[in-house]
Every structure is written in C-alpha cells, then in structure tokens.
Scaffold this active site. Structure first.
Site, PDB file in Angstrom:
ATOM      1  N   ASP A  92     -23.416  11.387 -27.745  1.00  0.00           N
ATOM      2  CA  ASP A  92     -23.419  11.920 -29.148  1.00  0.00           C
ATOM      3  C   ASP A  92     -22.593  13.109 -29.311  1.00  0.00           C
ATOM      4  O   ASP A  92     -21.917  13.623 -30.257  1.00  0.00           O
ATOM      5  CB  ASP A  92     -24.813  12.132 -29.779  1.00  0.00           C
ATOM      6  CG  ASP A  92     -25.349  11.045 -30.715  1.00  0.00           C
ATOM      7  OD1 ASP A  92     -24.510  10.233 -30.601  1.00  0.00           O
ATOM      8  OD2 ASP A  92     -26.210  11.159 -31.301  1.00  0.00           O
ATOM      9  N   GLU A  96       0.356   6.044  12.637  1.00  0.00           N
ATOM     10  CA  GLU A  96      -0.769   5.871  12.788  1.00  0.00           C
ATOM     11  C   GLU A  96      -0.871   4.182  13.268  1.00  0.00           C
ATOM     12  O   GLU A  96      -1.738   4.019  14.250  1.00  0.00           O
ATOM     13  CB  GLU A  96      -1.774   6.233  11.765  1.00  0.00           C
ATOM     14  CG  GLU A  96      -3.178   6.399  11.885  1.00  0.00           C
ATOM     15  CD  GLU A  96      -4.211   6.804  11.036  1.00  0.00           C
ATOM     16  OE1 GLU A  96      -3.652   7.189   9.816  1.00  0.00           O
ATOM     17  OE2 GLU A  96      -5.365   6.416  11.243  1.00  0.00           O
ATOM     18  N   ASP A  97      -0.336   3.570  12.469  1.00  0.00           N
ATOM     19  CA  ASP A  97      -0.596   1.969  12.462  1.00  0.00           C
ATOM     20  C   ASP A  97       0.408   1.348  13.229  1.00  0.00           C
ATOM     21  O   ASP A  97       0.404   0.036  13.488  1.00  0.00           O
ATOM     22  CB  ASP A  97      -0.663   1.368  11.296  1.00  0.00           C
ATOM     23  CG  ASP A  97      -1.965   1.849  10.700  1.00  0.00           C
ATOM     24  OD1 ASP A  97      -2.894   2.586  11.214  1.00  0.00           O
ATOM     25  OD2 ASP A  97      -2.213   1.883   9.251  1.00  0.00           O
ATOM     26  N   HIS A 141       0.770  -1.357   0.177  1.00  0.00           N
ATOM     27  CA  HIS A 141      -0.142   0.062   0.079  1.00  0.00           C
ATOM     28  C   HIS A 141       0.961   1.274  -0.117  1.00  0.00           C
ATOM     29  O   HIS A 141       0.828   2.122  -1.088  1.00  0.00           O
ATOM     30  CB  HIS A 141      -1.064  -0.069   1.298  1.00  0.00           C
ATOM     31  CG  HIS A 141      -1.728   1.405   1.477  1.00  0.00           C
ATOM     32  ND1 HIS A 141      -2.452   1.793   0.352  1.00  0.00           N
ATOM     33  CD2 HIS A 141      -1.850   2.054   2.375  1.00  0.00           C
ATOM     34  CE1 HIS A 141      -3.163   3.083   0.948  1.00  0.00           C
ATOM     35  NE2 HIS A 141      -2.616   3.203   2.037  1.00  0.00           N
ATOM     36  N   ASP A 175      -3.350   8.397  -1.441  1.00  0.00           N
ATOM     37  CA  ASP A 175      -3.792   7.292  -0.434  1.00  0.00           C
ATOM     38  C   ASP A 175      -5.103   6.949  -0.766  1.00  0.00           C
ATOM     39  O   ASP A 175      -5.419   5.635  -0.854  1.00  0.00           O
ATOM     40  CB  ASP A 175      -3.759   7.972   0.941  1.00  0.00           C
ATOM     41  CG  ASP A 175      -3.852   6.669   2.110  1.00  0.00           C
ATOM     42  OD1 ASP A 175      -3.779   5.674   1.790  1.00  0.00           O
ATOM     43  OD2 ASP A 175      -4.512   7.265   3.229  1.00  0.00           O
ATOM     44  N   HIS A 209       3.465   7.299   5.402  1.00  0.00           N
ATOM     45  CA  HIS A 209       2.086   7.878   5.691  1.00  0.00           C
ATOM     46  C   HIS A 209       1.479   7.147   6.861  1.00  0.00           C
ATOM     47  O   HIS A 209       0.410   7.808   7.802  1.00  0.00           O
ATOM     48  CB  HIS A 209       1.177   8.074   4.624  1.00  0.00           C
ATOM     49  CG  HIS A 209       0.425   7.014   3.963  1.00  0.00           C
ATOM     50  ND1 HIS A 209       0.892   6.164   3.097  1.00  0.00           N
ATOM     51  CD2 HIS A 209      -1.030   6.615   4.228  1.00  0.00           C
ATOM     52  CE1 HIS A 209       0.120   5.439   2.797  1.00  0.00           C
ATOM     53  NE2 HIS A 209      -1.215   5.513   3.423  1.00  0.00           N
TER      54      HIS A 209
END
Ligand code: MN
Length: 756
Positions: free
Chosen positions: A278, A96-97, A67, A158, A92
């Site tokens: 069209d 946070e993770d 990711h 992201d 990034h």
C-alpha cells in the site's frame, strides 16, 4: 603482435555459426561503450574464449561460450563498462577451466588484462571453491583484488548470469549459490551502487531459497497491479499537468517494489503484504534544461509538487547536496496523497537516475568522450578508500552487508571461518548445538569475536563464534529457554530425558527397597497415597525426585498410614471430569472403591477440585492423541490409570462398546505449554535436498520440535517418518499442509497406527 586467429584451426561447424551469432549480438549491445578501434580487442578475446571452451557444454546443454558472452553483455550494457572489461568478461573462465595459462593471456593481451583475469581466477577460488569465509579474510581479499575493481564488477556479472540460469543446476547447488548470492553478492552490488543488479540478485535468490514465498508475493503483486496503477494515476495527474505547464520534461511512474524488498519489509516490520504494498512511492525522472541547473530543478519540482500535496515535515531526504557513499543522488520527500495516504516522491535527473540504477560506472558517460576509463579509475580509487578506511574494521564493513540479509536468518562464522546459517535471534548455545549435540551438551560459554559471552548471547550476522566446553558441564532445563533452533531444543530435551531416565530408575529402586523394609507391596494404590504428599503428580516425577535426593523417604511410614487428601488434577493440561450424578460424599472418598464406575452417557462436568480422583494419565500408543483431538478416557478397572484414546480410535470404539462403564469423558484444558508427540509418515519422489527442505519447513514452524526424522529411499522413491512435538492439532495440520507443498512430496499423513 602474434594474432591468435592464425593459431587457431578455423573449421567452420554449427558451433562456430552459433558463436558468430552470439558475437553479433554482443557487438550490437556494446556499441554504445566501445569505440570502433577497440572492437579488435573484443574480437580477439571472443575468438580465444570460443576456441578454448570449444566442445564444452554448460549444465543447460548450451555451448559454454554462451556464458562468457552473456557475462560480457551484462558488463557492457548493464554496468556500462568498456572494451577492456568486455574482453576480460569473455576470458574470465579461460584460465580456470581450460588449458590456457595466465602467461598465455599475458602474451596475447598484455599485462593489464592478465592481471584482471588473475584476479577473477583468484576471486572465484575464494567465493566458490572454499566453503570457509571469514569476515577479515573476506575484506582482505576484496582489498587485494580490488586493485582493479573491474574484477569485482565482472565477478558480479558472472554471478548474475549464473543466477539467471540457476534453473539447470541441481537443487542442493541452487541453494548454496542462492545463499552466497544474498549474503555476499547482493550487498556487494548495493555497496557499489548497482541498484538494479542488486535487486535482481535478491529476487533470484529468494526465488530459489523460498520458492513458495516468491510465487505467493509475485501472484499478489499481479492481482493488485490494476488497483495500484489507478491510484498512481490519480496521484500523478495533477503533477503531470503542473510540471507540463512549467516546461519540464519528465517521466513519472510508480516505483516498482521488488519481491524481495516486499518480503523483507513484511519480515522486519512484521506486517502483511497489503500494508507493505500500500505504501506508494512515485519516481520523477526529469531531463534538465541544462546540466548546470539540475540541482536547482530538483528543488523547483519539489516546490511545484508541494503546492499540490502537503509534505510531511522532517521527511525531506536531500541526497543531491551530499550524495550517499555509494554515489546515490536524489531528492526524496513524503507528501499526503489524495486518498489520505502518505506517498513517497523521489525526484531525480536522468543522470542521477542512471547512477542510481547502474552505479558509479554511469558517471563517466556524462563526462564526455575521451575521459573514458580514467573516470572509472577515479571510481576505483574511491572504492579502495572505502575498503581501506581504518575506521571500518572487517565486521563493520560486513554491517552494510547485513542490512540486506534475510530478516529471518543470520550468518555466522566458526573459528576456522566456515559459514553457518541460523535463524535470527539464535544464541551461542544454538550455534554449539548446530556444530554437534555433544558440543552443545558440554558448552559452558562462548567467545564471540574473541570476547567471552554467556551461552544465551544472541548472535548477529557476521559474528565469529567459538564454543568453550567442559566435560563437567551438566545440561540444564533452563537451556530450553536459551535456544531458538529446533535442533538445539530437541538435543537438550533428549539429553535431559536420558539423564532423567537414569534418575527415575534410581528413585524407583530406592522407593521399592524402602517399601519392602516397611513390608508394603508397591502398587498403584500406594503410589496414589504418596504422590500428593510429596506434591508431585506423576510416578516418574516422584521417582526422579527421589533419585536426585530432593525427596527424602524418612516419613514414608507415617504417610502410608495417613489418608489421602485429593488435589487438583492437572496433567499436561488435561482435566478429567467426573459424573455429577455420582455425587460422592466425603466418606466415600475416604474409602474409595477400587472399581469406581463411570458412565459415558452421563453428562459430565468439571467438578470442584476437592472431589477429584487422583489418577495417572496415560496416552494410548495406538492413536497418540494430542491436545485438540477429540478424546475419551478409559479407566482401567484394575489399575488407577486413565488411558486416553482418540474418540475415533478403533480400540476406543471397541472399549466403548464392550466396557462402556469404564469410559470417562475428558476435556482438554490449557494447551499453552503442552507439547505432545505426534508421528507423521510421508512419501514421495526422491530428489537431492528433499530432506533438507522438509526439515527446513519443520524448523521454521515455531511451535514444532523434531524428535526423530527418518527418511529412506529406494528406486527413486522415499518414505519417511517424523516424530515431533506439537502444541495442538492446528499446528500439526498447518505443518502437514506446508510439508505437502514441498516439491516431490506425495503424501503426508498423521500416523495413527493401530497396534494392540
Ligand atoms: Mn563464469
């Protein structure tokens, strides 16, 4: 500098080998924007990201590191940013993770990168974690976070990668993410001039929110491609020849229309696919002889084209002299094509084209080496000025966002900032019912953006709505005209019904007491006399009007002595036809036979109103007929009611064979204002969000109101029942067809239970 490489245990595993391949890919795709000396930074960021996400898998099953690497690739090859941004993209999700803190990032990578990562962590808090989002807060958030606009750009990258891989998410998450994407991210991309990202976000969002629509349009595009290409070629050939003779190097192609933009046009202009499709648009991207004369060359090309095709007056759009706010530069014109259709022609230099597709970030590619990110800083400044512009308050700022919203939906906010999605043209009252039916029932007014408005005020995207309630409020029938949503309509109908029920009971008691005083036994015959006198058609209407005091019973005695004059029978659009052969005289009408006989076999036509029988219409519970159904009437010999069955109802067939004399032919008349109750039973394989999908379909059918929905699941199978009001069989069949298209739904049937 303490290199992190040394801090990390380097046991080579499959995951490492895989990651190494990813890294090589990344380097290959960023070579254009990253100088050799900056590659070290990218490597360092990659190593930390790989290490910190180690062993973690995405929902798709891939190692997590895929990711951040993909996001970094988007950042460099699709937005055109350099090494710092690539590093930030790789990092990034780290703070946070994972275990790593912002201090770690600052320690390893310095203040600049740490501040961007901080921004990214905060922005994801605002975008993803809270469901509430308020216009003003949103702008403030953008203001504070766009200290470095790279935060927003990386966030967009992201989101783009998350949308590209949305497949592996559960359905309910898919819808939430796709909704946010169309509401916030796509307009943001537009605002920043990232045209191709905006388009991709819109299309992906549509794909998950309205998969059927998406597939249908995609298929139609495919089917029409060949014909369209032929038309484009026919139009282009003379241009290719002429520009070639003038030594202009260029590409010409039909501007592809995105699925979303086609759909959006179909919705806003209310025209079919063919009409949108069209409209031809041609794009000419040329390589200027030298950068100094690119503007002049735009006009040269314009002149050469209008030598071939006549331009439409007033249809010149000159965005080369004054570019759009998001940086867009091009010259647009509309000319008359060879087959008598208008064709839009866009003329751009390669530089302009790149800006159009990739936004301001493309600018600095043309300002030569060395200027690098300082050119980006100028852009950041421009964005900040745009955001800080005192003339654009938060809501106006969101206006730009609104342009890209679903034509069919608006997004509004509660006072606390929760986002609510409603159909377009929803009113403040719809909003009230969307929160809770009790709020709707008690609503007396609303404040929209702090201004007091009536309940029928039509909301617009971005509005913040507060509902004012009062316990004294009484539901009004007119409210049905003030609402758009099925939810509000059925709540109002239910509340009115509950209220009428009370009134009917009250009225019935009053009438019966009065009749008893007059020593008259309440019966169908008595009612038959009374109804036309009070100009009502049903018992309930009579009771209800008595109950509410509209009808006074002072002259009841007189009425009972008088003879009935018959009136036109129109019950919910149903007319009862009587036999022509039984040509009754006035006399017979005056003394009506209690057991009047009708013959099913006689040809029946609708007769003059003066000869109509006053009868009550009831709909058989066993088969629930609705307008459009083939029906028969059964005139009960004991009471004055005519019971309407479907012609194919087994009970009706039995009646026809045994009591054919009491069968009357009936015919539906006007179906316009009629709603009838129909029951559907459905079953299928349970999945999250299926109920939402079903109700979404029902509520988008304009002519349908849900009365009751009940879905029960066991062992992965769901079974449900829906009661709804429809106008006719065609509407109902359409609905059944649409529900049966929902993924997971196995069968949908109209319920025609046979109960005696
Ligand atoms: Mn992410």
């Amino acid at each position: 500098m303490s290199g992190i490489i040394t801090d990390i245990k380097t046991n080579i595993t499959d995951e490492d080998a895989y990651a190494e391949k990813l890294y090589e890919d990344l380097i290959a795709s960023c070579s254009q924007h990253v100088k050799k000396k900056d590659l070290k930074l990218v490597r360092k960021a990659f190593d930390l990201a790989k290490e910190s996400h180690k062993g973690v898998k995405r929902k798709s099953g891939e190692p997590y590191i895929v990711h951040p690497v993909e996001v970094a690739k988007i950042v460099t090859s699709e937005i055109g940013l350099g090494a710092v941004s690539i590093a930030c993209a790789l990092l990034h999700d780290v703070v946070e993770d994972t275990e790593y803190t912002l201090e770690d990032i600052e320690h390893f990578f310095g203040e600049k990168i740490a501040s961007i990562i901080d921004g990214l962590t905060k922005i994801s808090g605002v975008f993803d974690k809270r469901s509430s989002l308020q216009a003003e807060n949103f702008r403030k958030m953008l203001l504070t976070l766009s200290d470095d606009v790279r935060v927003i750009l990386i966030k967009l990258a992201d989101r783009l990668h998350n949308m590209r891989t949305l497949e592996s998410m559960p359905t309910n998450k898919q819808l939430k993410i796709a909704g946010e994407t169309i509401y916030l991210y796509a307009p943001l991309a537009h605002r920043l001039g990232l045209y191709s990202i905006k388009t991709e976000l819109e299309d992906l969002s549509l794909k998950y929110r309205h998969p059927n629509v998406f597939d249908e349009i995609a298929l139609k595009i495919k089917d029409n491609e060949k014909k369209r290409q032929q038309e484009i070629n026919r139009f282009s050939l003379p241009i290719i020849e002429k520009l070639g003779r003038n030594n202009i190097k260029f590409d010409i192609n039909g501007r592809p229309k995105s699925i979303f933009s086609i759909w959006n046009k179909m919705q806003t202009k209310n025209i079919p696919f063919e009409e949108v499709y069209d409209l031809m648009a041609i794009r000419i991207v040329f390589k200027p002889l030298n950068p100094e004369i690119e503007k002049a060359q735009c006009w040269q090309i314009y002149s050469l084209i209008t030598d071939i095709y006549t331009p439409k007056p007033d249809r010149i759009r000159d965005w080369i002299s004054s570019p759009k706010a998001n940086g867009y530069e091009a010259l647009h014109t509309t000319v008359m094509g060879p087959n008598g259709k208008w064709v839009e022609v866009q003329i751009r230099s390669q530089r302009m084209d790149e800006i159009a597709e990739r936004g301001f970030a493309a600018h600095w590619k043309y300002k030569g080496e060395g200027s690098g990110e300082s050119e980006l800083d100028k852009w950041i400044k421009k964005i900040r000025i745009m955001l800080e512009n005192p003339n654009s308050d938060a809501l106006e700022f969101l206006d730009e966002f609104k342009m890209n919203l679903f034509a069919a939906e608006i997004m509004v906010f509660t006072p606390k900032g929760d986002l609510k999605t409603l159909p377009k043209y929803s009113t403040a009252l719809d909003f009230a019912y969307d929160i809770h039916s009790e709020i709707g029932n008690k609503a007396i007014g609303a404040k929209v953006n702090h201004k007091l408005v009536p309940l029928n005020y039509v909301l617009r995207s971005g509005d913040q709505v507060e509902i004012i309630t009062s316990n004294k409020q009484k539901i009004q029938k007119e409210w049905l005209e003030h609402v758009k949503t099925a939810k509000a309509k059925s709540s109002i109908t239910d509340a009115i019904k509950a209220e009428t029920k009370d009134r009917i009971q009250k009225g019935k008691t009053i009438l019966e007491t009065k009749l008893r005083e007059l020593k008259v036994q309440p019966s169908g015959r008595v009612l038959k006399k009374v109804l036309p006198e009070f100009e009502v058609v049903t018992k309930d209407e009579l009771y209800s009007k008595i109950g509410s005091g509209i009808i006074k019973l002072d002259n009841l005695r007189k009425i009972l002595k008088k003879n009935t004059k018959n009136k036109i029978i129109r019950y919910w659009g149903l007319q009862i036809a009587k036999s022509t052969t039984s040509n009754k005289t006035k006399k017979e009408n005056i003394a009506p036979k209690r057991k009047q006989k009708f013959s099913y076999k006689d040809p029946l036509i609708i007769k003059d109103s003066s000869e109509k029988e006053q009868v009550n219409i009831e709909f058989a519970k066993c088969c629930n007929p609705i307008p459009g159904d083939e029906v028969i009437g059964y005139k009960n010999p004991d009471i004055d009611d005519v019971l309407i069955h479907k012609a194919k109802c087994p009970n009706a067939i039995e009646l026809m064979s045994k009591e054919g004399n009491y069968i009357v032919r009936v015919k539906w008349t006007s179906q316009k204002y009629l709603s009838s109750l129909a029951k559907l039973s459905l079953s299928g394989i349970d999945r999250i969000g299926i109920a939402a999908d079903i109700t979404a379909i029902i509520s988008t059918e304009l002519s349908v109101n849900i009365r009751k929905i009940f879905i029960e699941t066991h062992d992965g199978i769901f079974e449900g029942e829906i009661e709804l009001y429809v106008h006719n069989v065609t509407d109902l069949n359409n609905l059944i067809m649409n529900i049966s298209k929902i993924k997971g739904v196995d069968s949908v049937k109209r319920k025609e239970e046979i109960s005696k």
